[in-house]
Motif scaffolding. Structure first.
Motif, PDB file in Angstrom:
ATOM      1  N   THR A 184      -7.128  10.183  -5.776  1.00  0.00           N
ATOM      2  CA  THR A 184      -6.899   8.729  -5.870  1.00  0.00           C
ATOM      3  C   THR A 184      -6.599   8.115  -4.517  1.00  0.00           C
ATOM      4  N   VAL A 185      -5.730   8.769  -3.740  1.00  0.00           N
ATOM      5  CA  VAL A 185      -5.345   8.240  -2.427  1.00  0.00           C
ATOM      6  C   VAL A 185      -5.951   9.132  -1.342  1.00  0.00           C
ATOM      7  N   SER A 186      -7.257   9.075  -1.212  1.00  0.00           N
ATOM      8  CA  SER A 186      -7.954   9.843  -0.180  1.00  0.00           C
ATOM      9  C   SER A 186      -7.862   9.116   1.155  1.00  0.00           C
TER      10      SER A 186
ATOM     11  N   ARG B 101     -10.312   7.974   2.879  1.00  0.00           N
ATOM     12  CA  ARG B 101     -11.196   6.804   2.836  1.00  0.00           C
ATOM     13  C   ARG B 101     -10.501   5.631   2.142  1.00  0.00           C
ATOM     14  N   VAL B 102      -9.808   5.917   1.052  1.00  0.00           N
ATOM     15  CA  VAL B 102      -9.071   4.868   0.345  1.00  0.00           C
ATOM     16  C   VAL B 102      -7.977   4.292   1.240  1.00  0.00           C
ATOM     17  N   CYS B 103      -7.305   5.163   1.985  1.00  0.00           N
ATOM     18  CA  CYS B 103      -6.242   4.692   2.898  1.00  0.00           C
ATOM     19  C   CYS B 103      -6.795   3.741   3.946  1.00  0.00           C
TER      20      CYS B 103
ATOM     21  N   LEU C 289      -7.522   0.446   2.299  1.00  0.00           N
ATOM     22  CA  LEU C 289      -6.312  -0.320   2.008  1.00  0.00           C
ATOM     23  C   LEU C 289      -5.692  -0.908   3.273  1.00  0.00           C
TER      24      LEU C 289
ATOM     25  N   ASP D 125       1.041   4.190  -2.770  1.00  0.00           N
ATOM     26  CA  ASP D 125       0.917   5.614  -2.417  1.00  0.00           C
ATOM     27  C   ASP D 125       2.047   6.431  -3.028  1.00  0.00           C
TER      28      ASP D 125
ATOM     29  N   THR E 241       0.825  -1.207   0.000  1.00  0.00           N
ATOM     30  CA  THR E 241       0.000   0.000   0.000  1.00  0.00           C
ATOM     31  C   THR E 241       0.859   1.256   0.000  1.00  0.00           C
TER      32      THR E 241
END
Length: 314
Positions: free
Chosen positions: A135-137, A139-141, A144, A121, A117
């Motif tokens: 892309t890497v908000s 929420r996404v973090c 992941l 990033d 991950t």
């Protein structure tokens, strides 16, 4: 031997790192000193990232999660190892042994997936900077990180499921300071060829796949360097070097232990100590020592606490 004649093993005997009492005392104080110095450093990383709004980016969020994972990982085997240095009879129950294996591989695999991950990033941040925020908000973090834990759980539960089906009826001595898959499987009083193949495949798949994906990811970043300005090249190179150090520090010992046939390998205990005790605690420290933003945030946080302490003492 018929199943009706089996004596079910309820405890395993751990031979530890050394039978010499003097050596055990030296090792105890060395590991204890290491913990006293490095463990608070990892806790400081987590407090710094969560307490400083300037570090509100996915990279530092993932770094804090790495520090948390490493603290958990180093809480599985070392506490008992330290306690056993003062014990003549180093034993662990069957359930305790299975629990050690489960949490060791849960956290180890979760960390491997988390490193993937972190590589993703950095790849998005460097190769697609305009799309990085979307892309890497956060929420996404979180998704992941959750996926990393879920992957670790699946990996560990498969291993535990395979081992828990084995009968243990005779030898119960493990030539190590903790329970791990290769040594425990050898003690089963049945044919374990299929289980060895399955566990070897499970470990090898996770370790080698993650290792190769990480190498490909950072190779792409290094290729990207050629199209960057000299200033950007320096920043990307620093990031790549730091991440590659962590990758090799974590995966080379794991490959040495788990990606080989099930037989005793030279220096296995030494490599196991490095893999389960030393390297995990130093991983976040390596990131931090090469990161000016984190070091500056730590100084600011320590300065704030000193100011509050002086105000309270007045």
């Amino acid at each position: 031997m018929g199943q009706e004649n089996w004596t079910v093993v309820t405890t395993f005997v751990l031979l530890g790192l050394s039978p010499a009492h003097e050596v055990q005392l030296i090792l105890f104080f060395l590991f204890l000193l290491f913990y006293i110095i490095v463990l608070p450093g990892n806790i400081l990383i987590i407090l710094t990232v969560w307490g400083d709004p300037r570090l509100d980016s996915p990279m530092y969020f993932l770094l804090a999660n790495l520090a948390f994972l490493d603290i958990c990982y180093c809480s599985v085997t070392p506490p008992k190892m330290l306690a056993d240095f003062f014990s003549r009879h180093k034993t662990i129950s069957y359930r305790g042994c299975i629990a050690q294996i489960f949490f060791l591989h849960l956290l180890g695999a979760a960390e491997a997936f988390l490193l993937l991950t972190m590589a993703y990033d950095r790849y998005v941040a460097i190769c697609q900077p305009l799309r990085y925020t979307s892309t890497v908000s956060r929420r996404v973090c979180w998704a992941l990180v959750g996926a990393s834990w879920a992957g670790g759980f699946i990996h560990a539960i498969i291993l535990v499921g395979l081992i828990s089906q084995l009968p243990f009826c005779g030898p119960n001595v493990l030539d190590n300071f903790f329970c791990d898959v290769p040594q425990v499987i050898k003690l089963a009083c049945t044919d374990v060829v299929l289980v060895e193949i399955l566990t070897f495949s499970n470990n090898g798949l996770v370790i080698l796949l993650c290792f190769l994906l990480l190498l490909v990811s950072y190779s792409l970043l290094l290729l990207k360097l050629w199209a960057c300005s000299p200033q950007s090249q320096s920043k990307v190179a620093s990031t790549c070097i730091t991440h590659m150090i962590i990758v090799f520090v974590m995966f080379v010992p794991a490959i040495y232990i788990y990606c080989r046939p099930f037989h005793t390998v030279p220096l296995e205990k030494v490599v196991a100590v490095l893999h389960t005790v030393v390297f995990p605690l130093t991983n976040p420290m390596i990131y931090t020592l090469r990161n000016k933003e984190v070091k500056s945030a730590m100084r600011r946080m320590v300065g704030r606490y000193r100011s509050w302490g002086r105000e309270l003492s007045k």
